[in-house]
Scaffold this motif. Sequence first.
Motif, PDB file in Angstrom:
ATOM      1  N   UNK A 172       8.690  -6.131   5.259  1.00 14.84           N
ATOM      2  CA  UNK A 172       8.525  -6.347   6.704  1.00 14.84           C
ATOM      3  C   UNK A 172       9.833  -6.114   7.461  1.00 14.84           C
ATOM      4  N   UNK A 231      10.455  -2.455   7.652  1.00 16.35           N
ATOM      5  CA  UNK A 231       9.521  -1.807   8.582  1.00 16.35           C
ATOM      6  C   UNK A 231       9.859  -2.129  10.044  1.00 16.35           C
ATOM      7  N   UNK A 290       2.370   1.322  13.187  1.00 16.60           N
ATOM      8  CA  UNK A 290       1.630   0.236  12.543  1.00 16.60           C
ATOM      9  C   UNK A 290       2.173   0.038  11.137  1.00 16.60           C
ATOM     10  N   UNK A 291       1.865  -1.093  10.525  1.00 12.61           N
ATOM     11  CA  UNK A 291       2.395  -1.332   9.175  1.00 12.61           C
ATOM     12  C   UNK A 291       1.434  -2.175   8.345  1.00 12.61           C
ATOM     13  N   UNK A 292       1.385  -1.854   7.075  1.00 13.84           N
ATOM     14  CA  UNK A 292       0.618  -2.637   6.103  1.00 13.84           C
ATOM     15  C   UNK A 292       1.525  -2.969   4.933  1.00 13.84           C
ATOM     16  N   UNK A 293       1.461  -4.206   4.467  1.00 16.86           N
ATOM     17  CA  UNK A 293       2.143  -4.593   3.234  1.00 16.86           C
ATOM     18  C   UNK A 293       1.114  -5.330   2.402  1.00 16.86           C
TER      19      UNK A 293
END
Lengths: 130, 293
Positions: B66, B69, B84-87
């Motif tokens: 995070x 990002x 946008x971001x995904x973890x």
Amino acid sequence: MSKKVLVVDDDQDVRSFVVTVLEENQYIPLVAQDGVEGLEMINKHKPDLVILDVLMPRGSGIRLYRKLKTDEELKKIPVIMFTGIALKSFMKSQKVLDEFQGGEVPKPDIYLEKPIEPEDLVAAIKKKLG
Amino acid sequence: MEIRKLLFVTKFEDLCYDALNSLLALRNASLEHVVFLNVIERDKVAMKRGSGYLKQEEVKLKETANIRFIDWAENLFEMGLEVGAYMEVSTLIPEILKVAQKELPDLIVIGHSNKGALKQLYEGSDVTELIRRTEIPILVFKHRLEDNIVPEKLFQRPLFATNWSDTGKKTVEYIKGLKKVIGKIHIMHVVKESALKSLDTHEVQKVRKVERKRLDDLCDELEKAGINAKPHVYVGDPQKEIEKAAKEYQASMIILGSSDKAAIMERWIGSVSKNIADKSVFPCLLIPGNKNI
């Protein structure tokens, strides 16, 4: 009558934290986990306040904030930005979009950088909703 | 077809901000949205004897991702891009497919698979598995071998190797969408040696002439679309010749259409495109064929 507060954040832990704070202070929490769902919830429930993250999947808080503040009906809803993204970057982004898309959006009512203590969040909410 | 949204899959050790930065030339080709994906492999947080599920480790890994990002996103937001971001704790390929289904990107960018030869043989490479299961073009990003630096102008001088398949046609349309970022494209076709057996000099020249004419027509088509294109006919083993041409013309990347072979065939023999994506030193843009799902 209790006021409705929508929390838009992709992080489950953050949503739980904010929901707990809201419930303890007699607000009605609503939740959405991304920008698209957030806009749907806003249109459907017309919350009294939106607590909005920035970096999220399926539509960031930057675009959602912009949509809210350029919509005649929705722009009166106060927004508390609650994010890890710096205010400076947020404002620079809005400035670029202002130039590119036209129009100008106002600075957010309150900008809180994560993490934050519950009492500070409550203070920010009370400042907007009483 | 324009590239409006890209999905940037990173484990941080393979792809970092320098790689992302080199892709930002795509802003001239309509890029407006970047989605980050970090997949934390399950074995990093899996239950260990005596310690249970490593929840703390999951939190630590997610927060580390995070923080990276957020830093990258601030830069992109300031350029006016949507981010946008995904973890996720998951398995790499299924998670990429899941996010791709939600986000509908026009390009998936992944790093080069670091699986060992034996693991690749039995499990297949990540690229192979991904290309078999998606219709979205995939850029297999690679750093320059000599100094491990990111190629600065990735789209400046690509080499497109065509085998005249339907996927090749789809690839041409995709290339047209990149016209604002491509400097000059080299287009090649490799005539297999087997196609020349028992032919005399005259017949060999005839084969070359036919292929050259097809390449000239394709170059004309791209020139009309505003792309400077140069044709080349090679003879020999496609994989070796494509690699050779990429070196000769100092290609910034190799573009290939990818056909669908049966999974088991592919694992043991491989296809030209997947072998190049796995083994070449050049970044590879793979355009999968349409799937009949």
